[in-house]
Structure formats: structure tokens, C-alpha cells
Design a protein around this motif. Structure first.
Motif, mmCIF file in Angstrom:
data_model
loop_
_atom_site.group_PDB
_atom_site.id
_atom_site.type_symbol
_atom_site.label_atom_id
_atom_site.label_comp_id
_atom_site.label_asym_id
_atom_site.label_seq_id
_atom_site.Cartn_x
_atom_site.Cartn_y
_atom_site.Cartn_z
ATOM 1 N N CYS A 73 61.202 -70.441 35.728
ATOM 2 C CA CYS A 73 61.594 -69.144 36.271
ATOM 3 C C CYS A 73 60.415 -68.183 36.229
ATOM 4 C CB CYS A 73 62.737 -68.546 35.459
ATOM 5 S SG CYS A 73 64.285 -69.482 35.538
ATOM 6 N N ASN A 74 60.134 -67.559 37.374
ATOM 7 C CA ASN A 74 59.085 -66.550 37.377
ATOM 8 C C ASN A 74 59.677 -65.193 36.977
ATOM 9 O OD1 ASN A 74 60.409 -65.602 39.673
ATOM 10 N ND2 ASN A 74 58.838 -66.294 41.094
ATOM 11 N N THR A 75 58.845 -64.170 36.974
ATOM 12 C CA THR A 75 59.304 -62.855 36.525
ATOM 13 C C THR A 75 60.471 -62.353 37.364
ATOM 14 O OG1 THR A 75 57.037 -62.351 35.874
ATOM 15 C CG2 THR A 75 58.567 -60.514 35.966
ATOM 16 N N ARG A 76 60.383 -62.522 38.676
ATOM 17 C CA ARG A 76 61.482 -62.078 39.540
ATOM 18 C C ARG A 76 62.806 -62.690 39.103
ATOM 19 N NH1 ARG A 76 63.739 -60.764 44.585
ATOM 20 N NH2 ARG A 76 65.342 -62.274 45.127
ATOM 21 N N ALA A 77 62.812 -63.999 38.901
ATOM 22 C CA ALA A 77 64.049 -64.685 38.531
ATOM 23 C C ALA A 77 64.540 -64.234 37.164
ATOM 24 C CB ALA A 77 63.829 -66.197 38.553
ATOM 25 N N GLU A 78 63.625 -64.001 36.251
ATOM 26 C CA GLU A 78 64.039 -63.568 34.915
ATOM 27 C C GLU A 78 64.698 -62.191 34.950
ATOM 28 O OE1 GLU A 78 61.186 -64.017 31.823
ATOM 29 O OE2 GLU A 78 60.805 -66.127 32.279
ATOM 30 N N VAL A 79 64.200 -61.300 35.805
ATOM 31 C CA VAL A 79 64.843 -59.987 35.951
ATOM 32 C C VAL A 79 66.245 -60.162 36.537
ATOM 33 C CG1 VAL A 79 64.748 -57.743 37.100
ATOM 34 C CG2 VAL A 79 62.658 -58.747 36.161
ATOM 35 N N LEU A 80 66.376 -61.011 37.534
ATOM 36 C CA LEU A 80 67.686 -61.244 38.143
ATOM 37 C C LEU A 80 68.677 -61.804 37.126
ATOM 38 C CD1 LEU A 80 66.589 -62.737 41.583
ATOM 39 C CD2 LEU A 80 67.732 -60.542 41.204
ATOM 40 N N ILE A 81 68.224 -62.745 36.313
ATOM 41 C CA ILE A 81 69.103 -63.326 35.299
ATOM 42 C C ILE A 81 69.486 -62.268 34.271
ATOM 43 C CG2 ILE A 81 69.220 -65.011 33.421
ATOM 44 C CD1 ILE A 81 67.318 -66.775 35.178
ATOM 45 N N SER A 82 68.522 -61.473 33.841
ATOM 46 C CA SER A 82 68.762 -60.462 32.812
ATOM 47 C C SER A 82 69.703 -59.367 33.282
ATOM 48 C CB SER A 82 67.419 -59.852 32.386
ATOM 49 O OG SER A 82 67.607 -58.773 31.510
ATOM 50 N N GLU A 83 69.595 -58.957 34.549
ATOM 51 C CA GLU A 83 70.360 -57.813 35.035
ATOM 52 C C GLU A 83 71.692 -58.186 35.696
ATOM 53 O OE1 GLU A 83 68.140 -55.032 37.353
ATOM 54 O OE2 GLU A 83 66.615 -54.757 35.811
ATOM 55 N N ALA A 84 71.991 -59.464 35.764
ATOM 56 C CA ALA A 84 73.233 -59.878 36.432
ATOM 57 C C ALA A 84 74.460 -59.337 35.703
ATOM 58 C CB ALA A 84 73.293 -61.397 36.510
ATOM 59 N N VAL A 85 75.397 -58.815 36.468
ATOM 60 C CA VAL A 85 76.686 -58.403 35.910
ATOM 61 C C VAL A 85 77.524 -59.643 35.625
ATOM 62 C CG1 VAL A 85 78.796 -57.085 36.343
ATOM 63 C CG2 VAL A 85 76.587 -56.214 37.157
ATOM 64 N N THR A 86 77.552 -60.548 36.591
ATOM 65 C CA THR A 86 78.125 -61.884 36.401
ATOM 66 C C THR A 86 76.972 -62.870 36.478
ATOM 67 O OG1 THR A 86 80.158 -61.195 37.526
ATOM 68 C CG2 THR A 86 79.790 -63.572 37.262
ATOM 69 N N PRO A 87 76.714 -63.643 35.431
ATOM 70 C CA PRO A 87 75.524 -64.493 35.421
ATOM 71 C C PRO A 87 75.548 -65.538 36.531
ATOM 72 C CG PRO A 87 76.440 -64.284 33.205
ATOM 73 C CD PRO A 87 77.444 -63.695 34.153
ATOM 74 N N TYR A 143 51.186 -55.329 33.799
ATOM 75 C CA TYR A 143 52.001 -54.247 34.354
ATOM 76 C C TYR A 143 52.951 -54.757 35.438
ATOM 77 C CZ TYR A 143 53.339 -50.032 36.819
ATOM 78 O OH TYR A 143 54.083 -49.058 37.423
ATOM 79 N N ALA A 144 52.427 -55.559 36.335
ATOM 80 C CA ALA A 144 53.215 -56.030 37.479
ATOM 81 C C ALA A 144 54.323 -56.990 37.073
ATOM 82 C CB ALA A 144 52.299 -56.714 38.493
ATOM 83 N N ASN A 145 54.257 -57.534 35.859
ATOM 84 C CA ASN A 145 55.252 -58.496 35.373
ATOM 85 C C ASN A 145 55.863 -58.041 34.054
ATOM 86 O OD1 ASN A 145 54.749 -61.074 37.246
ATOM 87 N ND2 ASN A 145 52.762 -60.184 36.747
ATOM 88 N N ASP A 146 56.026 -56.743 33.892
ATOM 89 C CA ASP A 146 56.410 -56.158 32.608
ATOM 90 C C ASP A 146 57.879 -56.414 32.286
ATOM 91 O OD1 ASP A 146 56.579 -54.726 30.292
ATOM 92 O OD2 ASP A 146 56.471 -52.748 31.237
ATOM 93 N N LEU A 147 58.110 -57.380 31.386
ATOM 94 C CA LEU A 147 59.458 -57.658 30.907
ATOM 95 C C LEU A 147 59.697 -57.047 29.528
ATOM 96 C CD1 LEU A 147 59.681 -61.403 31.993
ATOM 97 C CD2 LEU A 147 60.885 -59.476 33.041
ATOM 98 N N GLY A 148 58.717 -56.288 29.038
ATOM 99 C CA GLY A 148 58.828 -55.716 27.702
ATOM 100 C C GLY A 148 59.622 -54.426 27.640
ATOM 101 N N GLN A 149 59.933 -53.854 28.795
ATOM 102 C CA GLN A 149 60.741 -52.631 28.856
ATOM 103 C C GLN A 149 61.630 -52.741 30.083
ATOM 104 O OE1 GLN A 149 59.298 -48.630 27.610
ATOM 105 N NE2 GLN A 149 59.334 -48.150 29.800
#
Length: 224
Positions: A73-87, A143-149
Motif C-alpha cells: 500500500c502506498n501513502t494514498r491507499a493508507e490514507v484511504l484505509i485510515s479515513e474510511a467510515v466503513t473499512p 512532507y508530501a507523504n506525511d502520515l504523522g499528522q
């Protein structure tokens, strides 16, 4: 033999000393989040003169392999997984199926990951203008892949993300009135996290929004 033992203990002590010295420093690097009322947070933003000279989008490498190396999973996918209301279901090569998301910019429920963009809260070009032009390539990639915040990257409808483009809050705000306080807080948190400047019009608009947002908190941790 006693001399050999003494020499051995001395060598051991020299080996352990750097480790003991490093331990407090390592703990010191784990900064605690700062929480400020939005008005105080906006006031803390440094003023600067922005310049886009030399900017290219390729100066910010994204999306990279993200935080979980080896999971496909790249950064985009990780954000999508993290922010999903329904996984969503995560398949081979991190293919996402199913799932639902809430795009807070326009208050829309989204049921297809392909209909979402991952928005850099402070766009790459705006970051460049505000101080990132002086960074190393590695820091721009971080910065462009910031998953820390969580506020740094947000999943929103492609329509609103592309409407925003590279504009700051003096030029563009989310269309949903209920999104303004959160958006201003997250914009401010991102700029404080990365020590990015604001121009006068941008700061004035943020202060105007903050005046109507009560004690909305701005939470940020300085980027490593």
C-alpha cells in the motif's frame, strides 16, 4: 590477569556510555503535541513573502511506500484505509473494494475509492512558496507523504480537491459552511507542523474564520 579484567571493564564502560547518553536524546525527540485555540494558533503563524520561483510538482516525490513497508500500500491507499467510515476490503497489491468515506469539504458520502483524491491540506505549490523551496528533496518527500499528522492529508471528493488546486484560504474555502472551522484549524496545524509561513491576505482570512470558531483546537506536532 587483573590488568586484563580492568581493561575489559573499561572497554565495556566506553561501549555503554554512548548508549546511555543517547537514550535521553532519543526520548527528547518524541515531541508532545501542542494544542492551541485557533485564534492563538493562527497568530503564531510566521509572516513571509511567498515566491513560486523554480517550483515543479516533481520536487515533491509522492506517493511513496507509506508507513507500512512491504504491505503493497502506498501513502494514498493508507490514507484511504485510515479515513474510511466503513473499512474497504484490501486485496492483492492493496486493491481496495467496498468501503465508504465522508468528504468533509462538501459533506458528501463516497462509496468508491476511485472517486476520492488525497488532498495535501497545504498544497505542494503553496508549501514551496511558504518555505519548502529551501528544503532537501528528502524533506519534501516526507512532507508530501506525511502520515504523522492526520490533518496533513485528507480524502475528499475529486471535484472539491481539483477546485481547490493550489489555492490558500484567501482564495478558496470548502463549499460546506460547516467545514470552515475544521479546515482553518487543519490548514494552520499543517503550517505550524512544518514551520511554513503565511502571507498577509492568508493570515487575515484565517483570523476572520477563527473569530467565528470559538475555541476550536489546533493540534500539531513539529515535523521531525
Amino acid at each position: 590477569m587483573i590488568k586484563d579484567l580492568v581493561r575489559g571493564l573499561a572497554a565495556l564502560s566506553l561501549t555503554l556510555a554512548p548508549l546511555a547518553a543517547a537514550t535521553p536524546a532519543a526520548h527528547a525527540q518524541a515531541a508532545e503535541p501542542t494544542v492551541l485555540p485557533i485564534g492563538a494558533a493562527v497568530s503564531a503563524l510566521p509572516l513571509g513573502t511567498e515566491s513560486r520561483d523554480g517550483y515543479t510538482r516533481t520536487a515533491f516525490r509522492h506517493w511513496n511506500a507509506g508507513a507500512n513497508l512491504g504491505d503493497g500500500c502506498n501513502t494514498r491507499a493508507e490514507v484511504l484505509i485510515s479515513e474510511a467510515v466503513t473499512p474497504p476490503t484490501v486485496g492483492a497489491r492493496c486493491a481496495l473494494t467496498g468501503g465508504t468515506w465522508w468528504s468533509y469539504y462538501d459533506e458528501q458520502t463516497v462509496t468508491s475509492a476511485g472517486s476520492l483524491d488525497i488532498d495535501h491540506m497545504v498544497p505542494l505549490a503553496e508549501a514551496w512558496d511558504s518555505g519548502a523551496s529551501a528544503w532537501t528533496a528528502a524533506r519534501r518527500e516526507a512532507y508530501a507523504n506525511d502520515l504523522g499528522q492526520a490533518s496533513s492529508l485528507v480524502a475528499v471528493t475529486a471535484r472539491t480537491n481539483r477546485s481547490k488546486a493550489d489555492q490558500d484560504p484567501a482564495e478558496w474555502l470548502p463549499p460546506a459552511p460547516g467545514a470552515l472551522c475544521r479546515y482553518a484549524a487543519e490548514w494552520t496545524a499543517t503550517k505550524l507542523r512544518w514551520d511554513l509561513a503565511v502571507d498577509e491576505l492568508e493570515k487575515d482570512r484565517l483570523l476572520d474564520i477563527a473569530a467565528g470558531c470559538g475555541g476550536t483546537p489546533v493540534t500539531y506536532t513539529p515535523a521531525p
